[in-house]
Write a protein that holds these residues in place. Structure first.
Motif, PDB file in Angstrom:
ATOM      1  N   LEU A  96     -29.814  11.425  43.924  1.00 44.21           N
ATOM      2  CA  LEU A  96     -29.171  11.396  45.231  1.00 44.21           C
ATOM      3  C   LEU A  96     -30.204  10.963  46.268  1.00 44.21           C
ATOM      4  O   LEU A  96     -31.196  11.651  46.492  1.00 44.21           O
ATOM      5  CB  LEU A  96     -28.574  12.766  45.574  1.00 44.21           C
ATOM      6  N   THR A  97     -29.971   9.774  46.843  1.00 46.75           N
ATOM      7  CA  THR A  97     -30.974   9.184  47.743  1.00 46.75           C
ATOM      8  C   THR A  97     -30.655   9.556  49.178  1.00 46.75           C
ATOM      9  O   THR A  97     -29.838   8.925  49.830  1.00 46.75           O
ATOM     10  CB  THR A  97     -31.031   7.651  47.590  1.00 46.75           C
ATOM     11  N   ALA A  98     -31.324  10.595  49.688  1.00 50.33           N
ATOM     12  CA  ALA A  98     -31.051  11.078  51.047  1.00 50.33           C
ATOM     13  C   ALA A  98     -32.285  10.983  51.933  1.00 50.33           C
ATOM     14  O   ALA A  98     -32.409  11.737  52.898  1.00 50.33           O
ATOM     15  CB  ALA A  98     -30.516  12.504  51.005  1.00 50.33           C
ATOM     16  N   VAL A  99     -33.212  10.065  51.599  1.00 49.97           N
ATOM     17  CA  VAL A  99     -34.304   9.788  52.536  1.00 49.97           C
ATOM     18  C   VAL A  99     -33.772   8.834  53.599  1.00 49.97           C
ATOM     19  O   VAL A  99     -32.772   8.155  53.389  1.00 49.97           O
ATOM     20  CB  VAL A  99     -35.550   9.167  51.854  1.00 49.97           C
ATOM     21  N   THR A 100     -34.444   8.797  54.733  1.00 54.86           N
ATOM     22  CA  THR A 100     -34.046   7.869  55.790  1.00 54.86           C
ATOM     23  C   THR A 100     -34.867   6.597  55.668  1.00 54.86           C
ATOM     24  O   THR A 100     -36.082   6.677  55.510  1.00 54.86           O
ATOM     25  CB  THR A 100     -34.353   8.476  57.178  1.00 54.86           C
ATOM     26  N   LYS A 113     -33.527   1.049  37.125  1.00 51.65           N
ATOM     27  CA  LYS A 113     -34.142   0.475  35.921  1.00 51.65           C
ATOM     28  C   LYS A 113     -34.310   1.510  34.818  1.00 51.65           C
ATOM     29  O   LYS A 113     -34.327   1.178  33.642  1.00 51.65           O
ATOM     30  CB  LYS A 113     -35.482  -0.175  36.273  1.00 51.65           C
ATOM     31  N   ALA A 114     -34.436   2.788  35.213  1.00 55.45           N
ATOM     32  CA  ALA A 114     -34.535   3.856  34.214  1.00 55.45           C
ATOM     33  C   ALA A 114     -33.146   4.324  33.773  1.00 55.45           C
ATOM     34  O   ALA A 114     -33.017   5.307  33.034  1.00 55.45           O
ATOM     35  CB  ALA A 114     -35.340   5.018  34.787  1.00 55.45           C
ATOM     36  N   GLY A 115     -32.100   3.648  34.258  1.00 57.59           N
ATOM     37  CA  GLY A 115     -30.736   3.951  33.800  1.00 57.59           C
ATOM     38  C   GLY A 115     -30.098   5.163  34.455  1.00 57.59           C
ATOM     39  O   GLY A 115     -29.100   5.685  33.972  1.00 57.59           O
ATOM     40  N   LYS A 116     -30.651   5.619  35.592  1.00 57.14           N
ATOM     41  CA  LYS A 116     -30.067   6.779  36.274  1.00 57.14           C
ATOM     42  C   LYS A 116     -28.929   6.316  37.181  1.00 57.14           C
ATOM     43  O   LYS A 116     -29.066   5.305  37.887  1.00 57.14           O
ATOM     44  CB  LYS A 116     -31.118   7.472  37.160  1.00 57.14           C
ATOM     45  N   ASP A 117     -27.853   7.084  37.218  1.00 56.61           N
ATOM     46  CA  ASP A 117     -26.806   6.798  38.200  1.00 56.61           C
ATOM     47  C   ASP A 117     -27.334   7.158  39.583  1.00 56.61           C
ATOM     48  O   ASP A 117     -28.207   8.007  39.733  1.00 56.61           O
ATOM     49  CB  ASP A 117     -25.534   7.583  37.882  1.00 56.61           C
ATOM     50  N   ILE A 118     -26.750   6.489  40.599  1.00 56.26           N
ATOM     51  CA  ILE A 118     -27.218   6.698  41.972  1.00 56.26           C
ATOM     52  C   ILE A 118     -26.073   7.245  42.819  1.00 56.26           C
ATOM     53  O   ILE A 118     -24.992   6.656  42.846  1.00 56.26           O
ATOM     54  CB  ILE A 118     -27.700   5.368  42.607  1.00 56.26           C
ATOM     55  N   ALA A 119     -26.315   8.360  43.500  1.00 52.79           N
ATOM     56  CA  ALA A 119     -25.406   8.813  44.560  1.00 52.79           C
ATOM     57  C   ALA A 119     -26.098   8.403  45.855  1.00 52.79           C
ATOM     58  O   ALA A 119     -27.120   8.959  46.231  1.00 52.79           O
ATOM     59  CB  ALA A 119     -25.205  10.325  44.480  1.00 52.79           C
ATOM     60  N   LEU A 120     -25.559   7.382  46.505  1.00 53.56           N
ATOM     61  CA  LEU A 120     -26.302   6.707  47.565  1.00 53.56           C
ATOM     62  C   LEU A 120     -25.900   7.135  48.971  1.00 53.56           C
ATOM     63  O   LEU A 120     -24.787   6.890  49.413  1.00 53.56           O
ATOM     64  CB  LEU A 120     -26.128   5.182  47.419  1.00 53.56           C
ATOM     65  N   ALA A 121     -26.836   7.829  49.634  1.00 54.16           N
ATOM     66  CA  ALA A 121     -26.654   8.103  51.064  1.00 54.16           C
ATOM     67  C   ALA A 121     -27.504   7.123  51.859  1.00 54.16           C
ATOM     68  O   ALA A 121     -27.112   6.677  52.934  1.00 54.16           O
ATOM     69  CB  ALA A 121     -27.071   9.533  51.392  1.00 54.16           C
ATOM     70  N   ASN A 122     -28.652   6.771  51.317  1.00 58.07           N
ATOM     71  CA  ASN A 122     -29.653   5.944  51.993  1.00 58.07           C
ATOM     72  C   ASN A 122     -29.173   4.485  52.137  1.00 58.07           C
ATOM     73  O   ASN A 122     -29.532   3.599  51.368  1.00 58.07           O
ATOM     74  CB  ASN A 122     -30.952   6.022  51.158  1.00 58.07           C
TER      75      ASN A 122
END
Ligand code: NDP
Ligand code: MG
Length: 388
Positions: A96-100, A113-122
């Motif tokens: 979960l990308t919650a950096v600004t 690239k490591a095959g992780k799903d992304i929950a995208l806030a950023n």
């Protein structure tokens, strides 16, 4: 539904905090295995104690040394390296990308690239380098699930629709803190006034971006990349209640909308449970008969030039959106730090986009370089000119 192991980048922020609430509501379903924060030690330490992650990314070497001493069982990393390591640990399922800001790009790319799903806030990551992020996601068979409420709404409305059924996306905008002020009245607004968002409680940068309509501009570009929609098919309407989170219009004229309270836990939880759903613990009250009325009005591009500029840079493509985003990151932060006046934010973004006069296609490496150059140039302008 199997247990999800989560990397939470930006755990101490507004989205980070809402994510921790979602995770704590379902401890049997979610586990935060790694988290990062930048400098908020007090909140960061509280999260470490509550969540006991295996890995923590922090903002400085000093913090790393201090916290390693305090929590000898936990591994700590610093800066971008720490963000990347937190995102690619073997056992992680979703990041979960919650950096600004564009600091989110490298860890997001590494996670994909490591095959992780992304929950995208950023969203800044997608604005800066949407083409490469989406390409990497396709190549690595990775799902990008939107956390941004508008995009979550669109994603939910598009569920089960054939892509050729889509006529257009309609993104709603609350209008931000200064919705009812004229351009003339904007000249003298203060930081304190700008930070009072009518409907949502969020981090400082995105609250400023909402008032300049930069946030909506970033969201238009984010939607273009997430859903592969042409800019001509993305519309923005003013909807001051923030109840309709966004809509899609289908070929036959049917409008599908997603409605709900202004509660980021909903899109966060949906991104973590998709395609399943779970009750939200301690739901906010939501009663349409109490709300009574929903209003919609056209967006005024003259009043909100940053929204107009989003379509211009989006259509130009290449590194234009990168420049638009980078200039704003510096300008919005400088306004928050009291270095420039409110209207200088728009002026600096406009100037940076005009200054960047390239039409050639760019590589990802060039985009990263242009992001850096734009920051340096805008910082120099601010130093040279001081308050306009
Ligand atoms: P906040 O400012 O509240 O939080 C930002 C987080 O990122 C904090 O954990 C902060 O750490 C960390 N951080 C800040 N600078 C750095 C850095 N240089 N390196 C590493 N980490 C850093 O932001 P929000 O939660 O409001 O927003 C996060 C993202 O989500 C943004 O991209 C925003 O556009 C998007 N978003 C937010 C929404 C909201 O409701 N807030 C809605 C939709 C999208 P520390 O606390 O230690 O400084
Ligand atoms: Mg949003």
């Amino acid at each position: 539904f199997t247990m999800k192991k989560i990397a939470l980048l930006g755990a101490t922020g507004s989205i980070g905090t809402s994510t921790v609430e979602v995770v704590k509501a379902y401890p049997e379903l979610f586990q935060i295995v790694s988290l990062t924060f930048h400098s908020n030690v007090e909140k960061g330490v509280a999260l470490i104690e509550q969540l006991r992650p295996r890995y923590v990314g922090v903002g400085s070497e000093k913090l790393r040394v201090e916290l390693t001493h305090r929590f000898p069982d936990i591994e700590f990393g610093v800066g971008e390296v720490g963000l990347i390591k937190a995102a690619i640990l073997e056992e992680i399922d979703v990041v979960l990308t919650a950096v600004t800001g564009s600091i989110g790009l490298q860890p997001t790319m590494a996670a994909i690239k490591a095959g992780k799903d992304i929950a995208l806030a950023n969203k800044e990551t997608l604005v800066m380098a949407g083409k490469w992020v989406m390409k990497a996601a396709r190549e690595n068979n990775v799902t990008i699930l939107p956390v941004d409420s508008e995009h979550s709404a669109i994603f939910q409305c598009l569920n089960g629709q054939k892509s050729d059924n889509l006529k257009e996306l309609v993104i709603t905008a609350s209008g931000g803190s200064f919705r009812d002020l004229t351009r003339d009245e904007l000249k003298s607004v203060t930081l304190e006034q700008a930070l009072k968002h009518p409907n949502w409680s969020m981090g400082k940068k995105i609250t400023i971006d909402s008032s300049t309509m930069m946030n909506k501009g970033l969201e238009v570009i984010e939607a273009h990349w997430l859903f592969g929609t042409d800019y001509d098919k993305i519309k923005v309407v003013l909807h001051k209640e923030s109840i309709v989170h966004s809509m899609v219009v289908l070929k036959d004229g049917a409008y599908l909308a997603q409605l709900g309270p202004s509660d980021m836990r909903e899109p966060i939880q949906y991104a973590l449970t998709y395609p399943n759903r779970l009750p939200i613990k301690n739901e906010l009250p939501f009663d349409l008969t109490q709300i009574g009325q929903l209003n919609f009005a056209p967006m005024d591009f003259e009043r909100f030039p940053m929204l107009k500029l989003a379509f211009t840079v989006g259509k130009k493509g290449g590194a234009y959106p990168t420049v638009y985003n980078a200039a704003n990151e510096i300008a919005a932060t400088s306004f928050i730090d009291g270095k420039i006046s409110y209207l200088q934010i728009e002026q600096l973004v406009q100037r940076a986009v005009e200054h960047y006069n390239e039409t050639t296609e760019v590589t990802l490496e060039e985009v990263i370089e242009i992001d850096k150059q734009t920051r340096t140039i805008v910082e120099r302008w601010i130093k040279e000119e001081g308050q306009l």
